[in-house]
Design a protein around this motif. Sequence first.
Motif, PDB file in Angstrom:
ATOM      1  N   UNK A  69       0.818  -1.211   0.000  1.00 49.11           N
ATOM      2  CA  UNK A  69       0.000   0.000   0.000  1.00 49.11           C
ATOM      3  C   UNK A  69       0.851   1.260   0.000  1.00 49.11           C
ATOM      4  N   UNK A  70       2.049   1.178   0.585  1.00 45.05           N
ATOM      5  CA  UNK A  70       2.936   2.336   0.540  1.00 45.05           C
ATOM      6  C   UNK A  70       3.347   2.622  -0.894  1.00 45.05           C
ATOM      7  N   UNK A  71       3.601   1.553  -1.625  1.00 44.81           N
ATOM      8  CA  UNK A  71       3.966   1.705  -3.035  1.00 44.81           C
ATOM      9  C   UNK A  71       2.833   2.408  -3.786  1.00 44.81           C
ATOM     10  N   UNK A  72       1.608   1.943  -3.538  1.00 38.00           N
ATOM     11  CA  UNK A  72       0.450   2.587  -4.168  1.00 38.00           C
ATOM     12  C   UNK A  72       0.385   4.047  -3.755  1.00 38.00           C
ATOM     13  N   UNK A  73       0.622   4.281  -2.467  1.00 43.56           N
ATOM     14  CA  UNK A  73       0.575   5.642  -1.933  1.00 43.56           C
ATOM     15  C   UNK A  73       1.608   6.530  -2.631  1.00 43.56           C
ATOM     16  N   UNK A  74       2.795   5.971  -2.899  1.00 46.79           N
ATOM     17  CA  UNK A  74       3.822   6.750  -3.583  1.00 46.79           C
ATOM     18  C   UNK A  74       3.343   7.187  -4.958  1.00 46.79           C
ATOM     19  N   UNK A  75       2.721   6.253  -5.676  1.00 52.45           N
ATOM     20  CA  UNK A  75       2.207   6.615  -7.008  1.00 52.45           C
ATOM     21  C   UNK A  75       1.173   7.720  -6.877  1.00 52.45           C
ATOM     22  N   UNK A  76       0.277   7.570  -5.885  1.00 47.38           N
ATOM     23  CA  UNK A  76      -0.763   8.584  -5.690  1.00 47.38           C
ATOM     24  C   UNK A  76      -0.128   9.944  -5.432  1.00 47.38           C
ATOM     25  N   UNK A  77       0.909   9.947  -4.581  1.00 46.93           N
ATOM     26  CA  UNK A  77       1.523  11.228  -4.230  1.00 46.93           C
ATOM     27  C   UNK A  77       2.219  11.851  -5.430  1.00 46.93           C
ATOM     28  N   UNK A  78       2.905  11.025  -6.234  1.00 47.63           N
ATOM     29  CA  UNK A  78       3.592  11.575  -7.399  1.00 47.63           C
ATOM     30  C   UNK A  78       2.573  12.166  -8.373  1.00 47.63           C
ATOM     31  N   UNK A  79       1.468  11.452  -8.560  1.00 52.32           N
ATOM     32  CA  UNK A  79       0.449  11.978  -9.459  1.00 52.32           C
ATOM     33  C   UNK A  79      -0.218  13.215  -8.868  1.00 52.32           C
ATOM     34  N   UNK A  80      -0.410  13.216  -7.540  1.00 47.87           N
ATOM     35  CA  UNK A  80      -1.011  14.394  -6.916  1.00 47.87           C
ATOM     36  C   UNK A  80      -0.095  15.597  -7.110  1.00 47.87           C
ATOM     37  N   UNK A  81       1.212  15.351  -7.012  1.00 49.34           N
ATOM     38  CA  UNK A  81       2.186  16.430  -7.228  1.00 49.34           C
ATOM     39  C   UNK A  81       2.025  17.011  -8.630  1.00 49.34           C
ATOM     40  N   UNK A  82       1.927  16.106  -9.620  1.00 50.14           N
ATOM     41  CA  UNK A  82       1.688  16.596 -10.985  1.00 50.14           C
ATOM     42  C   UNK A  82       0.351  17.310 -11.066  1.00 50.14           C
ATOM     43  N   UNK A  83      -0.624  16.748 -10.351  1.00 50.78           N
ATOM     44  CA  UNK A  83      -1.955  17.349 -10.359  1.00 50.78           C
ATOM     45  C   UNK A  83      -1.913  18.786  -9.857  1.00 50.78           C
ATOM     46  N   UNK A  84      -1.135  19.043  -8.787  1.00 51.74           N
ATOM     47  CA  UNK A  84      -1.036  20.412  -8.279  1.00 51.74           C
ATOM     48  C   UNK A  84      -0.480  21.335  -9.362  1.00 51.74           C
TER      49      UNK A  84
END
Lengths: 578, 353
Positions: free
Chosen positions: A258-273
């Motif tokens: 789940x941390x791995x999934x979380x990392x992907x989410x965060x990287x995409x959220x960063x792009x999203x910002x």
Amino acid sequence: MSETNNFDYRIPLQNGLIAGVVALSVSVIGMVTLLAQRYLIAGWLTLGQVILFMAPAAMSYLAAGKAPQNNRGIALIYGFLTGLISALPLVALILLNEVIDLRQFLPNVSPALIEILTFGRGTVAGSLFLIIVTSVLGLVAAGLYLLPDRIRRPIFSGLIWTFFFGMFSEILSDRLRTFFGTDFAKLIIESKALRPVVAVTIFIVTASLSVLWSRRGDKVKGRMAKMDTKSQNRMRYGLIIFGITLMLILPLLLGTYLSEVMNMILIFALMGFGLNIVVGFAGLLDLGYVAFFAIGAYTMGVLTSTGDLGVAGMSFWLAIPICVAVSMLGGLLLGMPVLRMRGDYLAIVTLGFGEIIRILVLSDLLKPYIGGAQGLLKINKPVIVGIPLIKPDQFYYVALAGCLIAAFISYRLSQARLGRQWMAIREDEDVAEAMGIRLVNTKLLAFAIGAAFAGLAGAIFASKLTSIFPHSFNLLISINVLCMIIVGGMGSLPGVILGALALVGLPELLREFAEFRLLMYGIVLIVMMLAKPEGLWPSAIRKRELHVHDNEDYEDYPEAMAPRAETRDPGLEGPSHL
Amino acid sequence: MRQRLQDLDWIGLYLWVLRAAIIILVVWGTIATIIDNPYSPRQWIDLIIFGIAQGSMYALIAIGYTLVYGVLFMINFAHGEFFMSGIMTATVFVATPLAATGFMNRQPLLSLLLIAVVAMVVSMSIAVLTERAAYRPLRKAPRLVPLITAIGASFFWQYYFRGLFGSQVIPFPVPDVMKGTASILGVEILKTQLTVIVVTIIMLIGLNLFIMRTRTGKSIRAVAEDKDTAALMGIDVDRAITITFATGASMAGIAGLLYALVFTQVHFFMGFFPGLKAFTAAVLGGIGSIPGAAVGGLFLGLIESVGPSLFLQGLGIPAPHQLKDVIAFVMLVLVLIFRPQGILGERLTEKKA
């Protein structure tokens, strides 16, 4: 003719046929067969059955809603008939398959599918059984519609939560095993599915919670509203501190996967910002955002790789500012020629840029420097006080830090002079220019800052994977990020995170259905736009814009009265309508 | 002149440098290629004919984008999927069985007509269905909303057809008479490419007649001009929009057949890149204009086919054909900087663009 109190055969016919076609579709494209292997409730209910019977149930429910008021009989008959008719396309499929072997055309009409559709009872008996099942289901759905709201609502929330736990039972089981031991996990979940007792318990608990919330919820909200500003503030800070603590200890709770999934989410959220600044704040539709992501990733790769292609062998922390600067420069150089274009021209040109970058990365021309299709390998991981952050639950903090910085900058910018200039441009370029805003400079800044965020995301991404390949930087990423901020709510910062959770997190978690991931993604986008175009967590302004024609919103927002309707952004708005 | 120099700011300067750099590169590359002369005239002619054939397909697909854009101001991202859906279905249900029974070689014309009709009808139905279910409820929504819906529809149809017919490449049986080359004015042309060019010309003429000479065409043009006024004049706007979608999709269906003839295979993902290119072609030619779509498609096809050999070979760039899309998109950017309305486009009022 309009408001008759009579039976209208067209309603069940129409609803039934729609439901039937949907059920037929999910069958012939292979969803039912694939998902039938996955039990939601052990031994009782498969996901395939849920998918197959969802449309008949839903359309029967809707058909019951179209019955004349206070006529329960007709509503029940509508539900029953809708269910009955919805089985007919499936029965046609079964019978047709007896005559000619459909599998030579449609590879997914397999014996396994027919077995599922006929409940293993042979052609005739099975078809009849199927009809009976959908009819009863239609009747039940119509009955559900007729129940009073206070009973129906808990039933729905119970069903939804049970489904939710069933879907994610594998992850649930993994977490339970970590915290409570294998025996307890086995008690709850049996071969990836909930045990029937557990499912019933979840249903009862969530349904009762729903009842409780509907009785007490208003009181709690009322008490919150009555508090004075000071204690409200105190509460807000408390929530923020709680949120930060939660974010910091999250990897411990989530475990590696789940941390791995979380990392992907965060990287995409960063792009999203970043894209949120370009599209959400400044209203510039950029479809080639992945270009800056790629620039950031490859800069990181070239600077820190210890392989053959690395030039500097820098550390992660030294390379990060350079990556951001290079992407920003890229944003400026690509932005300058195109910023005088408007709307869709800008979209297609930026899309072109995204493709150009991808093809250049893939080409033989740049192969001696960045590896072409073979990719760039052996990129450095970040090191903090001598500890390399290798595992996903360690790397999480790097991604989180990047994301928080981006969120903070975005928030400050949205309140600052620059942010208000962007929004003015979004609303109306000509008026903004007349007010003394320098259009090109302001737009360029949006482009450059957006690009910087994407570059940061790319750098983190490269370091996370330690090897990058051109196919990771395709158009799909741009589209994914764009959909993320629109599903979350344009211009809204919490929306970005929600969008990332929904459009990056959920698909990652449902990897076993990867084959149908993009199909579901497409449906979610369409349904979302039809039902809630302002996004899951809309910014107040945008919500107001989208509902400017609804009368009740005028009451909610007296300052958003009629004259605003005419001053909306030409760049984002369609041709004028009545 | 002096006035213009004074108006020049640093962004204008950058644009001029950019234009000059690209023109110098192109001229230099062309001269170097001509001096070096790596290809025979025969190869050049082949490249040009392939470019025209490819461009014809782009033109046919671009029609759909341009028509829909003209009427709804919306990028119909799912149009490439309309193109794919028709020929996929026709290949599996019509072409393959016909070829297996040998009927295709006995009656090639009839078979191809049948395939064309099925492809057109399926493409049209998918388009009308998509319009009805996903686009019509959003007519009055802000512009980004239908765009996202279209992206969603594109994903949906791609993976729907992948589920329906599988993810493998399906071979398209080409009748024997279409194999080999024909000689026209002393030039050998592949028969399939000749078919593509001829069919495209016929379709474009037919479309032009339909839009310009029929009542329905007139109603489409009226709706494109001004929906509200058209409605006041008694035109059924919804019907006109549905017909617009159907027309564009039927062109895409034919383009799908031509694509299958040239590349002899179909695939669920085949619509994506041609769709993207066709949209580029529509913008190049001037979006909203039908002759523009034709010219843009042809221009794009030619540039893609001839450009890498002509401009890049001489610069000593390895494997220049990998960069054909780069050339296509750089052309797009250049055209839009020089002529923001496209090659044949009318200057749109600011509000529309």
